[in-house]
Motif scaffolding. Structure first.
Motif, short mmCIF file in Angstrom:
data_model
loop_
_atom_site.label_atom_id
_atom_site.label_comp_id
_atom_site.label_asym_id
_atom_site.label_seq_id
_atom_site.Cartn_x
_atom_site.Cartn_y
_atom_site.Cartn_z
N TYR A 33 0.93 -1.00 -0.34
CA TYR A 33 -0.12 -0.06 -0.08
C TYR A 33 1.32 1.33 0.17
O TYR A 33 1.71 1.00 0.25
N GLN A 34 0.42 2.56 -0.34
CA GLN A 34 1.43 3.64 -0.36
C GLN A 34 1.35 4.63 0.79
O GLN A 34 -0.20 4.15 1.51
N ALA A 35 1.84 5.07 0.54
CA ALA A 35 2.21 6.30 1.39
C ALA A 35 2.49 7.44 0.98
O ALA A 35 2.64 7.70 0.46
N GLU A 36 0.40 8.60 0.96
CA GLU A 36 0.59 9.56 0.53
C GLU A 36 1.81 11.01 0.59
O GLU A 36 1.63 11.54 -0.76
N PHE A 37 2.29 10.88 1.46
CA PHE A 37 3.51 11.28 2.02
C PHE A 37 3.93 10.57 3.08
O PHE A 37 3.83 10.05 3.53
N PHE A 38 6.40 10.84 2.03
CA PHE A 38 6.52 9.61 2.98
C PHE A 38 7.94 10.37 3.11
O PHE A 38 7.93 11.81 2.80
N ALA A 39 8.13 9.99 4.69
CA ALA A 39 9.59 11.42 4.88
C ALA A 39 10.23 9.63 5.89
O ALA A 39 9.98 9.19 6.94
N LEU A 40 12.15 9.58 5.23
CA LEU A 40 12.48 8.94 6.76
C LEU A 40 13.77 10.39 7.22
O LEU A 40 14.69 10.49 7.05
N VAL A 41 12.79 9.66 8.72
CA VAL A 41 13.98 10.67 9.88
C VAL A 41 14.40 10.47 10.51
O VAL A 41 14.77 9.21 11.10
N SER A 73 -4.16 -2.10 6.10
CA SER A 73 -4.40 -2.53 5.28
C SER A 73 -5.46 -1.89 3.66
O SER A 73 -6.40 -2.01 3.16
N ALA A 74 -4.59 -0.66 4.01
CA ALA A 74 -5.47 0.34 2.71
C ALA A 74 -3.90 1.15 3.11
O ALA A 74 -3.03 1.36 3.24
N ASP A 75 -4.12 2.24 1.47
CA ASP A 75 -3.21 3.19 2.05
C ASP A 75 -3.25 4.16 2.14
O ASP A 75 -4.27 4.77 2.86
N ILE A 76 -2.04 4.59 2.83
CA ILE A 76 -2.21 5.67 4.65
C ILE A 76 -2.34 6.78 3.59
O ILE A 76 -1.31 7.73 3.04
N PRO A 77 -3.68 7.38 4.22
CA PRO A 77 -3.55 8.90 3.50
C PRO A 77 -2.85 9.51 5.08
O PRO A 77 -2.02 9.42 5.71
N GLY A 78 -1.81 11.46 4.86
CA GLY A 78 -1.18 12.20 4.93
C GLY A 78 0.21 11.58 5.31
O GLY A 78 0.52 10.96 4.09
#
Ligand SMILES: Cc1cc2nc3c(=O)[nH]c(=O)nc-3n(C[C@H](O)[C@H](O)[C@H](O)COP(=O)(O)OP(=O)(O)OC[C@H]3O[C@@H](n4cnc5c(N)ncnc54)[C@H](O)[C@@H]3O)c2cc1C
Length: 365
Positions: A33-41, A73-78
């Motif tokens: 599934y996808q993250a709408e926005f993604f960052a590795l911190v 279980s679904a794309d993650i908003p935000g």
């Protein structure tokens, strides 16, 4: 809810933030599934600025560690932030104690190994639990009679509203069996940025659980216990890098003494442990006895060596696993009148209506 409603296409994303990123390599079930926005911190300053940016644009933020206790279980908003905050330093304390401060993004098992190399006692029974140090307090990880709360002094948190960073004492975190305020009361309030362990310098070993004592030859030592825990776990649990899974899929259910005694009469080999005024039942035994061990359906299944672990052989999405879970729960309830509760956290948080919609769509195909 579309979390991007406050963010126009022209809005410039902060450095390091990417759009529509697959989370397949960030969860040990390997669901895609996808993250709408993604960052590795990797540092606190960046974390604060990203949480501030998300707040300004009214974007929800989800923090992940190693993804080893998740059911996506679904794309993650935000915005999904992968916590890689590093750092580990020890401070001598008076008497028998050592204080160890560990960045939330450090690998838990490597940290345990470090404590054993330094002859500090307290977390050796928690060896080989996957994931990050920062996620350990979230569900108060436990194994072989030990829970992280037993050695935890404080938890450093980032307040998601004020962006302040401060320490919370362990005794205020509401720790219970696989539970804490970080899962409930404080779910949307804090991100954990570091933990402080209080470890012992003098020997204090616990060998009475899970047959650990039988695995050790000669005089028990810290190193031998660590090695025994690693050996037993490796022989019983699937390595998520080889076979996708999230460890125990169900919590061990608690039942009243009356219900326990009735069950014991009907099923004399029932595996159970007294726990306060109640009894904890071995969920693995219930599932195993119901005949699920080793069964597979639609690319997912019940691990052949441990019925408590559900595995993903080849499913790309979570629906088959949700269906398997529902079938096991219904079957166990019919047989024993016991309700099983899931251990991994489901993301994104779905309403009951959305969940039943997913299952009925699946059964129509
Ligand atoms: C093979 C296997 C064996 C396992 N054995 C055990 C076991 O013996 N005992 C046990 O207790 N667990 C066990 N687990 C479960 C899991 O390893 C632990 O729960 C672990 O602590 C999860 O860490 P993580 O970094 O992967 O967390 P994730 O799965 O990334 O996150 C879990 C939850 O914590 C939240 N979270 C993560 N990091 C933070 C943070 N810094 N601040 C706030 N919230 C955060 C996430 O949003 C999510 O809700 C096992 C898992 C596997 C795959």
């Amino acid at each position: 809810m579309d979390s991007t409603q406050h963010i126009s296409d022209a809005t410039i994303l902060p450095p390091r933030v990417e759009k529509n990123v697959s989370l397949q390599q960030y969860n040990t079930f390997r669901f895609d599934y996808q993250a709408e926005f993604f960052a590795l911190v990797e540092d606190l300053m960046t974390l604060k600025s990203l949480v501030g940016w998300a707040k300004q644009h009214n974007i929800c933020v989800t923090m992940l560690g190693g993804g080893s206790n998740l059911l996506i279980s679904a794309d993650i908003p935000g915005l999904v932030i992968i916590n890689r905050l590093r750092g580990c330093h020890a401070k001598e304390e008076s008497g028998n104690r050592i204080s160890l401060i560990v960045g939330a993004g450090e690998n838990w098992h490597e940290m345990v190994e470090f404590t054993v190399q330094n002859h500090w006692f307290g977390v050796e029974n928690l060896a080989l639990i996957p994931g990050t140090a920062g996620a350990a307090p979230v569900q108060n990880i436990g194994a072989y009679g030990v829970e992280v709360k037993d050695s935890l002094a404080r938890v450093q948190v980032l307040d998601r509203q004020t962006l302040d960073v401060y320490w919370v004492n362990a005794q205020d975190c509401g720790f219970a069996y696989r539970d804490s305020h970080f899962k409930g009361l404080w779910k949307d309030k804090y991100f954990i940025t570091a933990i402080e362990l209080s470890l012992k310098k003098r020997a204090d070993l616990l060998l009475s659980y899970g047959g650990l004592a039988n695995q050790i030859e000669g005089e028990p030592s810290l190193k031998k216990v660590f090695q025994a825990v690693c050996q037993v776990r490796s022989s019983k649990l699937p390595d998520p890098n080889v076979l996708a899974n999230a460890g125990s899929f169900f919590k061990n259910p608690m039942v009243s003494t009356t219900q326990h005694n009735q069950l014991k009469e009907s099923f004399p080999s029932l595996v159970s442990f007294p726990h306060g005024n109640e009894f904890k039942l071995a969920a693995g035994w219930l599932i195993d006895q119901a005949g699920w061990k080793g069964k597979t359906q639609q690319g997912v299944g019940v691990y052949e060596k441990q019925a408590l672990v559900l595995v993903n052989h080849q499913a790309i999405k979570a629906e088959p696993l949700l269906e398997l879970e529902a079938n096991i729960k219904a079957n166990v309830f019919n047989l024993y009148g016991v309700e099983l509760e899931r251990e991994p956290v489901q993301l994104p948080v779905l309403s009951q209506k959305e969940l039943s919609g997913m299952l009925s769509e699946e059964s129509q195909t």
